[in-house]
Design a protein around this motif. Structure first.
Motif, PDB file in Angstrom:
ATOM      1  N   GLU A 206       0.731  -0.724   0.042  1.00  0.00           N
ATOM      2  CA  GLU A 206      -0.025   0.285  -0.017  1.00  0.00           C
ATOM      3  C   GLU A 206       0.826   1.255   0.185  1.00  0.00           C
ATOM      4  N   ALA A 207       1.674   1.211   1.078  1.00  0.00           N
ATOM      5  CA  ALA A 207       2.827   2.581   1.095  1.00  0.00           C
ATOM      6  C   ALA A 207       3.402   2.128  -0.648  1.00  0.00           C
ATOM      7  N   VAL A 208       3.926   1.675  -1.384  1.00  0.00           N
ATOM      8  CA  VAL A 208       4.511   1.640  -2.358  1.00  0.00           C
ATOM      9  C   VAL A 208       3.944   2.337  -3.408  1.00  0.00           C
ATOM     10  N   VAL A 209       2.210   1.648  -3.513  1.00  0.00           N
ATOM     11  CA  VAL A 209       1.496   2.515  -4.309  1.00  0.00           C
ATOM     12  C   VAL A 209       1.069   3.324  -4.286  1.00  0.00           C
ATOM     13  N   ALA A 210       0.705   3.784  -3.169  1.00  0.00           N
ATOM     14  CA  ALA A 210       0.745   5.333  -2.404  1.00  0.00           C
ATOM     15  C   ALA A 210       1.127   6.085  -2.834  1.00  0.00           C
ATOM     16  N   ALA A 211       2.581   6.005  -2.671  1.00  0.00           N
ATOM     17  CA  ALA A 211       4.070   6.931  -2.922  1.00  0.00           C
ATOM     18  C   ALA A 211       3.942   6.839  -4.488  1.00  0.00           C
ATOM     19  N   ILE A 212       3.790   6.215  -5.488  1.00  0.00           N
ATOM     20  CA  ILE A 212       4.275   5.946  -7.026  1.00  0.00           C
ATOM     21  C   ILE A 212       3.034   7.248  -7.240  1.00  0.00           C
ATOM     22  N   LEU A 213       1.898   6.651  -7.066  1.00  0.00           N
ATOM     23  CA  LEU A 213       0.386   7.363  -7.886  1.00  0.00           C
ATOM     24  C   LEU A 213       0.554   8.709  -7.070  1.00  0.00           C
ATOM     25  N   ALA A 214       1.739   9.067  -5.800  1.00  0.00           N
ATOM     26  CA  ALA A 214       0.899  10.604  -5.535  1.00  0.00           C
ATOM     27  C   ALA A 214       2.811  11.375  -6.038  1.00  0.00           C
ATOM     28  N   GLY A 215       3.593  10.144  -6.984  1.00  0.00           N
ATOM     29  CA  GLY A 215       4.527  11.131  -7.686  1.00  0.00           C
ATOM     30  C   GLY A 215       5.831  10.996  -7.023  1.00  0.00           C
ATOM     31  N   GLU A 216       5.499  10.295  -6.245  1.00  0.00           N
ATOM     32  CA  GLU A 216       6.866  11.007  -5.017  1.00  0.00           C
ATOM     33  C   GLU A 216       8.068  10.102  -5.089  1.00  0.00           C
ATOM     34  N   GLY A 217       9.129   9.733  -5.871  1.00  0.00           N
ATOM     35  CA  GLY A 217      10.189   9.211  -6.273  1.00  0.00           C
ATOM     36  C   GLY A 217      10.969   8.527  -5.002  1.00  0.00           C
TER      37      GLY A 217
END
Length: 235
Positions: A201-212
């Protein structure tokens, strides 16, 4: 056909056409690119994509059918379908991995998958890509013990897919196949699966938020947990 399937069903080398065809088909099944109960691409299309004769393809499919991975059905809605229940890991086709390779495989996985997470986060994702990633996350979250590894693999592969790099997707698929050989030798631990789902969840949330950088760090933490379990059981 999605990009992961296009990557896995790429032309094989002529010298080992039969063996590599078996490997590609088995990889697509074990990584969940073609899921349980789903049909493989039509024979003519699959042979063209793999760059092999239909005779070679049929021989490879027969081997996988004999090993319990697929079944062929006749009739208007026939074809080759992945079995709903797959053989026990390392049964049928394949062999136990060399444990001396574990650290090498873990290092390669860390480099590839943390990089893939960061690159995915830095891309301008299409709505289709965002939905694909969210869908594979949901599939992994709701997977039972018997199907967890395939759905987990599919999520990791989806992250590589949305980098839009075919070479990276292929490399992640290859290293994930090798990691799964090690994972198949250790038990599935429900507390770890719950923890893994939270990390997903944390990985996908960061990806979708554009936080590399956040995506890279979240993926690194997730991979470190898996590496710790593998080292504990196998070394």
């Amino acid at each position: 056909m999605d990009s992961a399937a296009e990557t896995l069903f790429r032309p094989v080398r002529a010298g080992n056409a039969f063996e590599e065809t078996v490997e590609r088909l088995l990889q697509s099944i074990r990584l969940g690119v073609v899921g349980a109960g789903e049909r493989l691409p039509p024979e003519r299309e699959l042979a063209d994509r793999l760059g092999v004769s239909r005779v070679t393809l049929r021989e490879a499919i027969r081997v996988l059918a004999d090993a319990g991975y697929v079944e062929s059905r006749r009739g208007r809605y026939g074809g080759t379908f992945v079995n709903e229940t797959l053989p026990t890991p390392l049964e049928g086709v394949g062999q136990a991995p060399d444990r001396s390779d574990l650290e090498d495989v873990l290092s390669l996985r860390h480099v590839l998958e943390t990089g893939a997470a960061e690159l995915a986060a830095r891309r301008e994702l299409t709505e289709t890509e965002r939905e694909h990633l969210a869908g594979t996350l949901a599939d992994a979250r709701t997977a039972g013990l018997t199907d967890y590894r395939r759905r987990d693999s599919r999520l990791h592969l989806a992250i590589a897919e949305i980098t839009a790099s075919a070479l990276l997707t292929s490399a992640v698929a290859d290293v994930r196949t090798r990691i799964n050989q090690f994972l198949d030798e250790i038990p599935l631990l429900e507390p770890n699966l719950n923890h893994s789902n939270a990390q997903h969840e944390a990985v996908v949330a960061a990806i979708l938020a554009g936080e590399g950088e956040a995506a890279r760090q979240a993926m690194a933490e997730h991979l470190d947990g898996t590496a710790s379990l593998l080292r504990a059981f196998l070394t």
